[in-house]
Motif scaffolding. Structure first.
Motif, PDB file in Angstrom:
ATOM      1  N   THR A  39       0.826  -1.216   0.000  1.00  0.00           N
ATOM      2  CA  THR A  39       0.000   0.000   0.000  1.00  0.00           C
ATOM      3  C   THR A  39       0.855   1.259   0.000  1.00  0.00           C
ATOM      4  O   THR A  39       0.437   2.296  -0.522  1.00  0.00           O
ATOM      5  CB  THR A  39      -0.929   0.025   1.223  1.00  0.00           C
ATOM      6  OG1 THR A  39      -0.151  -0.096   2.418  1.00  0.00           O
ATOM      7  CG2 THR A  39      -1.920  -1.118   1.169  1.00  0.00           C
ATOM      8  N   LYS A  40       2.056   1.189   0.605  1.00  0.00           N
ATOM      9  CA  LYS A  40       2.994   2.312   0.613  1.00  0.00           C
ATOM     10  C   LYS A  40       2.319   3.621   1.005  1.00  0.00           C
ATOM     11  O   LYS A  40       2.282   4.573   0.237  1.00  0.00           O
ATOM     12  CB  LYS A  40       3.660   2.478  -0.754  1.00  0.00           C
ATOM     13  CG  LYS A  40       4.739   1.463  -1.060  1.00  0.00           C
ATOM     14  CD  LYS A  40       5.498   1.879  -2.307  1.00  0.00           C
ATOM     15  CE  LYS A  40       6.676   0.966  -2.540  1.00  0.00           C
ATOM     16  NZ  LYS A  40       6.268  -0.363  -2.984  1.00  0.00           N
ATOM     17  N   VAL A  41       1.767   3.651   2.204  1.00  0.00           N
ATOM     18  CA  VAL A  41       1.188   4.891   2.709  1.00  0.00           C
ATOM     19  C   VAL A  41       1.785   5.200   4.060  1.00  0.00           C
ATOM     20  O   VAL A  41       2.266   4.326   4.772  1.00  0.00           O
ATOM     21  CB  VAL A  41      -0.354   4.806   2.847  1.00  0.00           C
ATOM     22  CG1 VAL A  41      -0.996   4.645   1.499  1.00  0.00           C
ATOM     23  CG2 VAL A  41      -0.756   3.662   3.765  1.00  0.00           C
ATOM     24  N   THR A  42       1.765   6.446   4.418  1.00  0.00           N
ATOM     25  CA  THR A  42       2.232   6.882   5.728  1.00  0.00           C
ATOM     26  C   THR A  42       1.259   7.908   6.267  1.00  0.00           C
ATOM     27  O   THR A  42       0.493   8.509   5.507  1.00  0.00           O
ATOM     28  CB  THR A  42       3.651   7.488   5.640  1.00  0.00           C
ATOM     29  OG1 THR A  42       4.101   7.747   6.968  1.00  0.00           O
ATOM     30  CG2 THR A  42       3.653   8.782   4.864  1.00  0.00           C
ATOM     31  N   GLN A  43       1.262   8.108   7.544  1.00  0.00           N
ATOM     32  CA  GLN A  43       0.313   9.003   8.162  1.00  0.00           C
ATOM     33  C   GLN A  43       0.812  10.443   8.174  1.00  0.00           C
ATOM     34  O   GLN A  43       1.934  10.731   8.583  1.00  0.00           O
ATOM     35  CB  GLN A  43       0.040   8.558   9.603  1.00  0.00           C
ATOM     36  CG  GLN A  43      -1.128   7.599   9.745  1.00  0.00           C
ATOM     37  CD  GLN A  43      -0.979   6.364   8.892  1.00  0.00           C
ATOM     38  OE1 GLN A  43       0.037   5.693   8.929  1.00  0.00           O
ATOM     39  NE2 GLN A  43      -2.003   6.065   8.128  1.00  0.00           N
ATOM     40  N   GLY A  44      -0.061  11.336   7.706  1.00  0.00           N
ATOM     41  CA  GLY A  44       0.176  12.765   7.843  1.00  0.00           C
ATOM     42  C   GLY A  44      -0.734  13.293   8.924  1.00  0.00           C
ATOM     43  O   GLY A  44      -1.349  12.544   9.658  1.00  0.00           O
ATOM     44  N   ARG A  45      -0.866  14.614   9.051  1.00  0.00           N
ATOM     45  CA  ARG A  45      -1.709  15.190  10.087  1.00  0.00           C
ATOM     46  C   ARG A  45      -3.170  15.101   9.670  1.00  0.00           C
ATOM     47  O   ARG A  45      -3.656  15.890   8.873  1.00  0.00           O
ATOM     48  CB  ARG A  45      -1.321  16.645  10.335  1.00  0.00           C
ATOM     49  CG  ARG A  45       0.057  16.790  10.958  1.00  0.00           C
ATOM     50  CD  ARG A  45       0.331  18.225  11.342  1.00  0.00           C
ATOM     51  NE  ARG A  45       1.623  18.357  11.999  1.00  0.00           N
ATOM     52  CZ  ARG A  45       2.095  19.505  12.460  1.00  0.00           C
ATOM     53  NH1 ARG A  45       1.387  20.606  12.320  1.00  0.00           N
ATOM     54  NH2 ARG A  45       3.272  19.537  13.043  1.00  0.00           N
ATOM     55  N   GLY A  46      -3.844  14.105  10.236  1.00  0.00           N
ATOM     56  CA  GLY A  46      -5.275  13.960   9.985  1.00  0.00           C
ATOM     57  C   GLY A  46      -5.614  13.380   8.635  1.00  0.00           C
ATOM     58  O   GLY A  46      -6.772  13.342   8.244  1.00  0.00           O
ATOM     59  N   ALA A  47      -4.654  12.937   7.880  1.00  0.00           N
ATOM     60  CA  ALA A  47      -4.956  12.396   6.553  1.00  0.00           C
ATOM     61  C   ALA A  47      -3.941  11.342   6.202  1.00  0.00           C
ATOM     62  O   ALA A  47      -2.875  11.232   6.803  1.00  0.00           O
ATOM     63  CB  ALA A  47      -4.947  13.515   5.506  1.00  0.00           C
ATOM     64  N   THR A 174       0.585   9.873  18.260  1.00  0.00           N
ATOM     65  CA  THR A 174       0.794  10.896  17.232  1.00  0.00           C
ATOM     66  C   THR A 174       0.460  10.381  15.839  1.00  0.00           C
ATOM     67  O   THR A 174       0.258  11.171  14.919  1.00  0.00           O
ATOM     68  CB  THR A 174       2.257  11.375  17.244  1.00  0.00           C
ATOM     69  OG1 THR A 174       3.123  10.255  17.038  1.00  0.00           O
ATOM     70  CG2 THR A 174       2.583  12.030  18.570  1.00  0.00           C
ATOM     71  N   GLN A 175       0.407   9.073  15.650  1.00  0.00           N
ATOM     72  CA  GLN A 175       0.121   8.496  14.337  1.00  0.00           C
ATOM     73  C   GLN A 175      -1.208   7.755  14.336  1.00  0.00           C
ATOM     74  O   GLN A 175      -1.420   6.844  13.550  1.00  0.00           O
ATOM     75  CB  GLN A 175       1.255   7.539  13.935  1.00  0.00           C
ATOM     76  CG  GLN A 175       2.590   8.243  13.732  1.00  0.00           C
ATOM     77  CD  GLN A 175       3.711   7.264  13.448  1.00  0.00           C
ATOM     78  OE1 GLN A 175       3.997   6.383  14.247  1.00  0.00           O
ATOM     79  NE2 GLN A 175       4.362   7.426  12.309  1.00  0.00           N
ATOM     80  N   PHE A 176      -2.104   8.179  15.217  1.00  0.00           N
ATOM     81  CA  PHE A 176      -3.403   7.522  15.319  1.00  0.00           C
ATOM     82  C   PHE A 176      -4.309   7.987  14.189  1.00  0.00           C
ATOM     83  O   PHE A 176      -4.388   9.181  13.868  1.00  0.00           O
ATOM     84  CB  PHE A 176      -4.045   7.853  16.675  1.00  0.00           C
ATOM     85  CG  PHE A 176      -5.389   7.218  16.882  1.00  0.00           C
ATOM     86  CD1 PHE A 176      -5.493   5.897  17.278  1.00  0.00           C
ATOM     87  CD2 PHE A 176      -6.552   7.941  16.662  1.00  0.00           C
ATOM     88  CE1 PHE A 176      -6.731   5.304  17.470  1.00  0.00           C
ATOM     89  CE2 PHE A 176      -7.793   7.363  16.858  1.00  0.00           C
ATOM     90  CZ  PHE A 176      -7.881   6.044  17.258  1.00  0.00           C
TER      91      PHE A 176
END
Length: 379
Positions: A39-47, A174-176
């Protein structure tokens, strides 16, 4: 001479156990990081922010369905090899038993696996690992509902430890990500139903599904059909118009995508296969304990390789949850030691799949592999 032979046998068993545990770790941890890598995704702020858009694959339900097809293929191949080796016909259920008794388990399993894979679009490996560990909590709850377990103070303590640990791990993370957390928590909830139904299914000796390979063979088609409506609604249109699959223009890219998906299917089958080997050659308790250390290894690798941020409070919550799981395993071990289990009517004297790997099996190992597959379960 006898002492020397005993020492050699002990060392050989220890080496074999370590080897099987490492094989289990490779498949189990490997498929977790594989799903995140794909999937190659990472968490940003709220998205959720996609990384390397040209390489990522954001169709987890389609991925799961392809994995199910690969597992079915390898299960069918394993059954054929066993049948050729043992000259014994494999069990094939009637349509009545198949739809009435297997379908509920297959649907729950499909939703558990599908939602788990879907959650990787939104959450980190560490949050997934921790939340998925709460499946034991739901297994206990549904075991009590279906009267497979008796309500005891120790079980209440297990529930409180796991629930408290899950709360501490997600508190002020912080990465919820709420959407991903809801997906994997829903998967854990359904996983409780799944493994309770699996236990009830495998305890029906007249069905002849005590061998996990036979169980996987019968579950995959219904799992595929059960997951298809969810895929059609959420991914069907996007997949059909995506250049990754149906509107592909680059044959090389298509082959790379299909090859990556096929690799996941091999990992998924290998996970079930390695679990079965570990339990049949050691014990269900060994696999359960190995599972605890596997979660620790997964979190450490996620923090080191993927940069997952885990605070001290999160680690304390994880330790609290593991203490609950460890207590549950200890209670299971004491319960199994205190009771003298009676073999189920109609069961064979050794796991059929082991004919592919060894020629003899002790009679007292008949039900050992079943203890894990019918009472425990983590994806």
């Amino acid at each position: 001479m006898g002492r020397w032979a005993l020492d050699v046998a002990f060392v050989w068993k220890a080496v074999l156990t370590v080897g099987l545990v490492l094989l289990y770790y490779c498949f189990s941890i490997g498929i977790t990081f594989y799903n995140k890598w794909l999937t190659k995704v990472t968490q940003g702020r709220g998205a959720t922010v996609a990384i390397a858009q040209g390489q990522s694959f954001h169709f987890p339900l389609f991925m799961t369905m392809l994995h199910l097809a690969v597992i079915f293929l390898f299960s069918a191949l394993s059954r054929a090899l066993v049948q050729c080796s043992s000259h014994r016909a494999r069990v094939v259920l009637s349509w009545t038993d198949y739809l009435r008794r297997v379908a509920p388990t297959a649907l729950a399993t499909a939703l558990d696996v599908g939602l788990s894979n879907w959650s990787f679009l939104y959450i980190t490996v560490s949050l997934y690992t921790m939340t998925k560990s709460s499946a034991v909590l739901f297994i206990l709850i549904f075991s009590l509902i279906f009267k497979l377990e008796e309500l005891r103070a120790a079980l209440v303590l297990v529930v409180l430890l796991i629930a408290g640990g899950l709360f501490m791990f997600t508190y002020k993370s912080t990465q919820f990500n709420l959407e991903g957390f809801a997906l994997v928590l829903g998967a854990s909830f359904i996983g409780g139903i799944r493994w309770t139904l699996t236990q009830m299914l495998l305890q029906k000796a007249e069905l002849g599904l005590q061998n996990p390979i036979d169980t996987m063979f019968h579950l995959q088609p219904l799992m595929f059909l059960g997951l298809f409506p969810l895929f059609a609604v959420f991914e069907g249109l996007h997949l059909s118009t995506s250049e990754k699959i149906f509107r592909f223009q680059d044959a090389g890219l298509l082959l790379r995508v299909l090859g990556s998906l096929f690799l996941g299917g091999i990992l998924a089958f290998g996970l079930g296969f390695s679990e079965f080997l570990l339990v049949s050659r050691t014990s269900s308790l060994t696999l359960s304990i190995a599972g605890i250390f596997k979660e620790v290894c997964t979190l450490l690798l996620a923090a080191h390789l993927l940069g997952d941020q885990i605070s001290l409070l999160n680690w304390l919550g994880f330790a609290l949850c593991l203490s609950g799981i460890s207590l549950h395993i200890a209670l299971k071990a004491l319960h199994s030691k205190g009771d003298s289990p009676k073999p189920l009517k109609g069961m064979g004297s050794s796991p059929d799949l082991e004919l592919l790997l060894r020629t003899s099996q002790q009679d007292d190992e008949d039900n050992e592999e079943e203890k894990y597959f019918v009472a425990q379960g983590q994806q």
